[in-house]
Design an enzyme around this catalytic site. Structure first.
Site, PDB file in Angstrom:
ATOM      1  N   MET A  30      41.121  35.438  35.183  1.00 25.88           N
ATOM      2  CA  MET A  30      40.787  34.273  34.347  1.00 25.88           C
ATOM      3  C   MET A  30      42.059  33.516  33.973  1.00 25.88           C
ATOM      4  SD  MET A  30      37.445  35.228  32.174  1.00 25.88           S
ATOM      5  CE  MET A  30      38.251  36.063  30.827  1.00 25.88           C
ATOM      6  N   TYR A  32      46.139  32.697  32.779  1.00 25.46           N
ATOM      7  CA  TYR A  32      47.113  33.056  31.757  1.00 25.46           C
ATOM      8  C   TYR A  32      47.735  34.399  32.149  1.00 25.46           C
ATOM      9  CZ  TYR A  32      49.486  32.253  27.421  1.00 25.46           C
ATOM     10  OH  TYR A  32      50.462  31.987  26.493  1.00 25.46           O
ATOM     11  N   LEU A  33      48.281  34.373  33.341  1.00 27.26           N
ATOM     12  CA  LEU A  33      48.645  35.614  34.032  1.00 27.26           C
ATOM     13  C   LEU A  33      49.846  36.297  33.390  1.00 27.26           C
ATOM     14  CD1 LEU A  33      48.153  34.329  37.704  1.00 27.26           C
ATOM     15  CD2 LEU A  33      46.509  35.510  36.231  1.00 27.26           C
ATOM     16  N   HIS A  37      48.297  41.397  35.666  1.00 25.76           N
ATOM     17  CA  HIS A  37      47.737  40.674  36.819  1.00 25.76           C
ATOM     18  C   HIS A  37      48.681  40.771  38.021  1.00 25.76           C
ATOM     19  CE1 HIS A  37      45.925  38.224  33.392  1.00 25.76           C
ATOM     20  NE2 HIS A  37      44.852  38.584  34.054  1.00 25.76           N
TER      21      HIS A  37
HETATM   22  P1  AMP Z   1      41.296  38.884  33.329  1.00 24.07           P
HETATM   23  O1  AMP Z   1      42.149  37.716  33.719  1.00 24.07           O
HETATM   24  O2  AMP Z   1      41.587  39.401  31.955  1.00 24.07           O
HETATM   25  O3  AMP Z   1      39.842  38.675  33.608  1.00 24.07           O
HETATM   26  O4  AMP Z   1      41.729  40.078  34.270  1.00 24.07           O
HETATM   27  C1  AMP Z   1      41.740  39.932  35.673  1.00 24.07           C
HETATM   28  C2  AMP Z   1      42.068  41.263  36.287  1.00 24.07           C
HETATM   29  O5  AMP Z   1      43.331  41.714  35.812  1.00 24.07           O
HETATM   30  C3  AMP Z   1      41.054  42.354  35.940  1.00 24.07           C
HETATM   31  O6  AMP Z   1      40.845  43.181  37.085  1.00 24.07           O
HETATM   32  C4  AMP Z   1      41.757  43.110  34.837  1.00 24.07           C
HETATM   33  O7  AMP Z   1      41.350  44.459  34.735  1.00 24.07           O
HETATM   34  C5  AMP Z   1      43.198  43.024  35.309  1.00 24.07           C
HETATM   35  N1  AMP Z   1      44.106  43.254  34.186  1.00 24.07           N
HETATM   36  C6  AMP Z   1      44.171  42.556  33.030  1.00 24.07           C
HETATM   37  N2  AMP Z   1      45.085  43.125  32.206  1.00 24.07           N
HETATM   38  C7  AMP Z   1      45.583  44.201  32.847  1.00 24.07           C
HETATM   39  C8  AMP Z   1      46.536  45.210  32.515  1.00 24.07           C
HETATM   40  N3  AMP Z   1      47.159  45.242  31.337  1.00 24.07           N
HETATM   41  N4  AMP Z   1      46.782  46.177  33.431  1.00 24.07           N
HETATM   42  C9  AMP Z   1      46.133  46.175  34.629  1.00 24.07           C
HETATM   43  N5  AMP Z   1      45.238  45.266  35.003  1.00 24.07           N
HETATM   44  C10 AMP Z   1      44.954  44.291  34.128  1.00 24.07           C
END
Ligand code: AMP
Length: 280
Positions: A30, A32-33, A37
């Protein structure tokens, strides 16, 4: 690096890649990497010829009272980070491109998605499984990497892929933390300095509970309760602290081996999640 906004163009490009024998690794986000990510992109980079990253704040996984409108966005920063880590393709659609106004089809997993975040966010997983299905059809990945920061989401996607025969290998990636132990999350930017310090209680209390449970399984319920109390004492509003069998997402039975000890708590208005996965 190519940037697509239209699903039809991404799909055409991905199908051409497949025809030319290239393997595709996919990382849905989503935006805001952060380094969590990036760790997923690095894994995809090692496995596949071409790495596709999607950046899409998916409206269907947010309830009306949640933070869809204020979810942090930084498209230029995201593009720079993806380029630095060797991503080949970005897919960043508008919501109106992803969903037609009269869309009426959902993909829903009905067991693993029910407890934990599924209990407190009833529309969340239906939104996730629907958008991930669409993204898989558009990006045509051989591999897709999902972080264990969102472990329940990863298990739900694995079940969906198994049940619906998606030809995609799901690769779970380890949870990445800041140096002080806080799980990296795009939502951490909402936290004040004080809330951030208090939020460290989530990881600390889960770690303490995990050690106690590994040492003595019979103290499982007490350890879970003490973890919730420790988060409350630090000023958090606990949504849940729970321990479940990773395969069934039910309370661990005598045959359970791998378990997830998971927590969700609000610090201020920010809802954070974290977990520990371990063998009993
Ligand atoms: P999001 O942008 O929050 O939807 O996350 C996208 C992907 O990044 C998902 O598969 C999350 O599980 C992964 N992700 C987000 N934060 C972390 C983190 N701290 N460690 C590992 N993977 C992450």
């Amino acid at each position: 690096m190519k940037i697509f906004n239209r699903g039809s163009e991404l799909q055409k490009y991905a199908l051409e890649l497949k025809r030319s024998g290239k393997t595709i690794g996919f990382v849905p986000t989503m935006g805001y990497l952060h380094d969590g990510h990036m760790s997923l992109i690095d894994i995809a980079r090692q496995k596949a010829d071409v790495v596709i990253v999607s950046i899409f704040v998916n409206p269907t996984q947010f309830a009306p009272n949640e933070d869809f409108d204020r979810y942090p966005r930084d498209f230029d920063g995201d593009i720079a980070k993806c380029a630095e880590h060797g991503a080949d393709v970005i897919y960043a659609p508008e919501a109106s491109e992803m969903y037609r106004s009269d869309a009426s089809t959902w993909v829903e997993e009905t067991v693993l998605s029910k407890p934990l975040c599924g209990a407190s966010r009833p529309v969340f997983y239906r939104g996730v499984t629907t958008v991930v299905s669409k993204l898989f059809l558009l990006a045509q990945p051989d591999f897709a990497v999902f972080g264990l920061k969102d472990a329940q989401q990863c298990f739900v996607i694995q079940r969906m892929v198994r049940d619906l025969n998606f030809p995609v290998e799901i690769i779970p990636a380890p949870l990445v933390r800041d140096a002080d132990g806080l799980a990296l999350s795009s939502r951490n930017r909402y936290l004040s300095a004080d809330e951030r310090t208090r939020a460290l209680s989530i990881h600390r209390s889960l770690e303490t509970a995990k050690k106690r449970i590994i040492a003595d399984r019979s103290c499982m319920d007490a350890a879970v309760k003490d973890a919730a109390d420790a988060i409350t004492a630090a000023g958090g509003r606990v949504d849940y602290v729970d321990i479940l069998d990773c395969d069934t997402m039910k309370y661990p039975g005598s045959g359970s081996c791998r378990v997830i000890l998971a927590a969700a708590a609000f610090f201020g208005t920010t809802r954070l999640i974290d977990n520990e996965i371990f063998d009993l």
